[in-house]
Design an enzyme around this catalytic site. Structure first.
Site, PDB file in Angstrom:
ATOM      1  CD  GLU A 187      -2.992  -1.595   2.311  1.00 31.08           C
ATOM      2  OE1 GLU A 187      -2.729  -0.155   3.686  1.00 31.08           O
ATOM      3  OE2 GLU A 187      -4.056  -1.836   2.465  1.00 31.08           O
ATOM      4  CD  GLU A 396      -3.604  -5.693   4.096  1.00 35.16           C
ATOM      5  OE1 GLU A 396      -4.196  -4.975   4.478  1.00 35.16           O
ATOM      6  OE2 GLU A 396      -2.328  -5.566   3.531  1.00 35.16           O
TER       7      GLU A 396
END
Length: 511
Positions: A187, A396
């Site tokens: 991320e 995720e």
């Protein structure tokens, strides 16, 4: 080490339960990998043990007002000392793969020379995973930049790119013969824009220009590492993990809402996708941020490095968003500042605002929108991964809820169980639509340090009692174990309605 885990007898032979293959279920492909994910700073603890020095998150979490309750990752889940029991817990749940991150500060303290003791820990962890039949999935950077490098500019400095390459090669020197899947970054949107632009995450800066510089240098570091690891071993599976939103205009007929959604998509999704897959930044993004000097950081040859071919794209998805050009009357608010100065993470989208759509919410005030994951995967396959021949994994997906344990520490988290089922179903919907998604990792294995929220939000399928460090699988963990064992996915609410089977009929979770 004696395991401090409360388990359910069904975990020992989950495939033996005859009531698990339901008429209301659908098959999960046999080659579809099911696992869980964690991150070093969120679970390891052992702040100054084994030669580890401080990261930006150590500094940030010890800053008054930065984290809810003044919580820090100093102890966290004590995974550094309890990794063997945690691996055994994953084995008992049937996990096929474990996505974890290595700590830069543990392996190259202060961004400097290699610390052998830090590598020793991860070698022990990887060997334990392999012995348990669990495939390791290694992430090199999950936000724990050495504070010493931040003091010299952090991700706004090109020097950090060089130090990241040094660190990555040190990890590969030790683990390259045992770990096949390597992702460089987790991320980078959060690293760059929550950390350097919004002030919500470490290092807590609030500069749109700094966030853009950090984003470019993170991508450059990714490309450099992929080149170096590819040169060492052509058989490695290499890539990175991005977090995405599905930005829908609140009113598709209003050009102002359409433009606001375009800006969010450009400054969260396409700013990373386009350079990695197409070798260029989106033209509309460059126009939006031209006043911030972004292109000054893009040197000749950088984009060619960033576009070095990858094998795998990790997809992190929690929720989509309805974006309008005006603020809503009642805003969705998952921000934390504790009195600190914060701003929008988007460097040039001040007129883009999230609007509630009446969907169910998690404890993070995130809307539950499984169909957004299907749409996202179809888009990624069509526009990016498919043409490039890159594999997609959902790396995720998860939810925090207001877990209430019983007197034995067990959490009957039917909302989370339904969430997992619904989102796994959304992934299988994408597979049915022709998207070859290869796996799904639930976030997270354990309740842990949830960044600026500290320990106030629980995402785990395993409850952690932070006073005793006892782990207790929740109902969602038991359900996930059954899905893995039976390769069948029940519909979201099957067996979860009132009067359904007791998730712990024998009342036995301890061993």
């Amino acid at each position: 080490m004696t395991s401090q885990t409360r388990t359910h007898p069904a975990l020992l032979v989950p495939s033996a339960a005859p009531d698990l293959v339901l008429a209301t279920s659908r098959p999960v492909p046999q080659d579809f990998v099911l696992g869980v994910a964690t991150a070093a700073y969120q679970i390891e603890g052992a702040r100054h043990e084994g030669g580890r020095t401080d990261s930006i998150w150590d500094t940030f979490s010890h800053t008054p007002g930065a984290v809810v309750g003044g919580d820090t990752g100093d102890v966290a889940c004590e995974h550094y000392h309890r990794y063997e029991a945690d691996v055994e817990l994953m084995r008992s749940l049937g996990m096929q793969s474990y996505r974890f991150s290595t700590s830069w500060d543990r392996i190259c303290p202060d961004g400097g020379p290699v610390n052998a003791r830090g590598l020793d820990f991860y070698e022990r962890l990887v060997d334990s995973l392999l012995a348990a039949g669990i495939a390791p999935w290694l992430t090199l950077y999950h936000w724990d930049l050495p504070q010493a490098l931040e003091d010299r500019g952090g991700w706004t400095s090109r020097e950090t790119v060089d130090r990241f390459v040094d660190y990555a090669l040190a990890v590969h020197d030790r683990l390259g013969d045992r770990v096949r899947t390597w992702t460089t970054l987790n991320e980078p949107f959060c690293s760059a824009f929550l950390g350097y632009t919004a002030g919500m995450h470490a290092p807590g800066r609030t500069s749109p220009a700094d966030g853009l510089a950090a984003a470019h240098h993170l991508l450059l570091a990714h490309g450099r590492v992929v080149q170096q690891l590819r040169a060492r071993d052509a058989d490695l599976e290499l890539g990175l993990t991005l977090n995405f939103t599905v930005a829908d205009p609140l009113d598709p007929s209003d050009p102002r809402d359409v433009d606001a959604a375009r800006r969010v998509d450009g400054q969260m999704n396409r700013i990373f996708l386009d350079p990695v897959f197409r070798g260029s930044y989106p033209a509309d993004l460059l126009d939006d941020v031209r006043h911030l000097g972004f292109e000054d950081h893009v040197h000749d040859g950088d984009l060619e490095v960033i576009a070095t071919p990858i094998d795998v794209l990790g997809v992190n998805y929690y929720n989509g968003e309805a974006i309008g050009h005006e603020p809503p009357a009642a805003a969705l608010d998952d921000s934390v500042n504790g009195g600190r100065t914060t701003r929008s993470p988007f460097p040039a989208a001040d007129d883009a605002h999230r609007h509630p759509r009446g969907l169910p919410l998690t404890a993070m005030d995130w809307e539950i929108q499984p169909d957004g994951l299907t749409r996202l995967l179809v888009r990624l396959q069509t526009e990016y991964a498919g043409p490039a021949g890159v594999a997609l994994h959902v790396t995720e997906n998860g939810a925090a809820f207001a877990d209430v344990p019983d007197d034995r520490g067990f959490v009957d988290d039917r909302d989370r169980t339904a969430y997992v089922r619904a989102h796994l179903g959304a992934v299988l919907d994408a597979v049915d639509a022709g998207v070859p998604v290869r796996g799904y990792f639930y976030w997270s294995l354990l309740d842990n340090f949830e960044w600026a929220w500290g320990y106030a939000k629980r995402f785990g399928i395993v409850r952690v009692d932070y006073d005793t460090q006892v782990r207790t699988p929740k109902a969602s963990a038991l359900d996930y174990a059954r899905i893995i064992a039976t390769r069948r996915l029940p519909t979201p609410w099957a067996e979860l309605t009132e009067g359904g089977p007791d998730p712990d009929p024998a009342g036995e979770r301890r061993r």
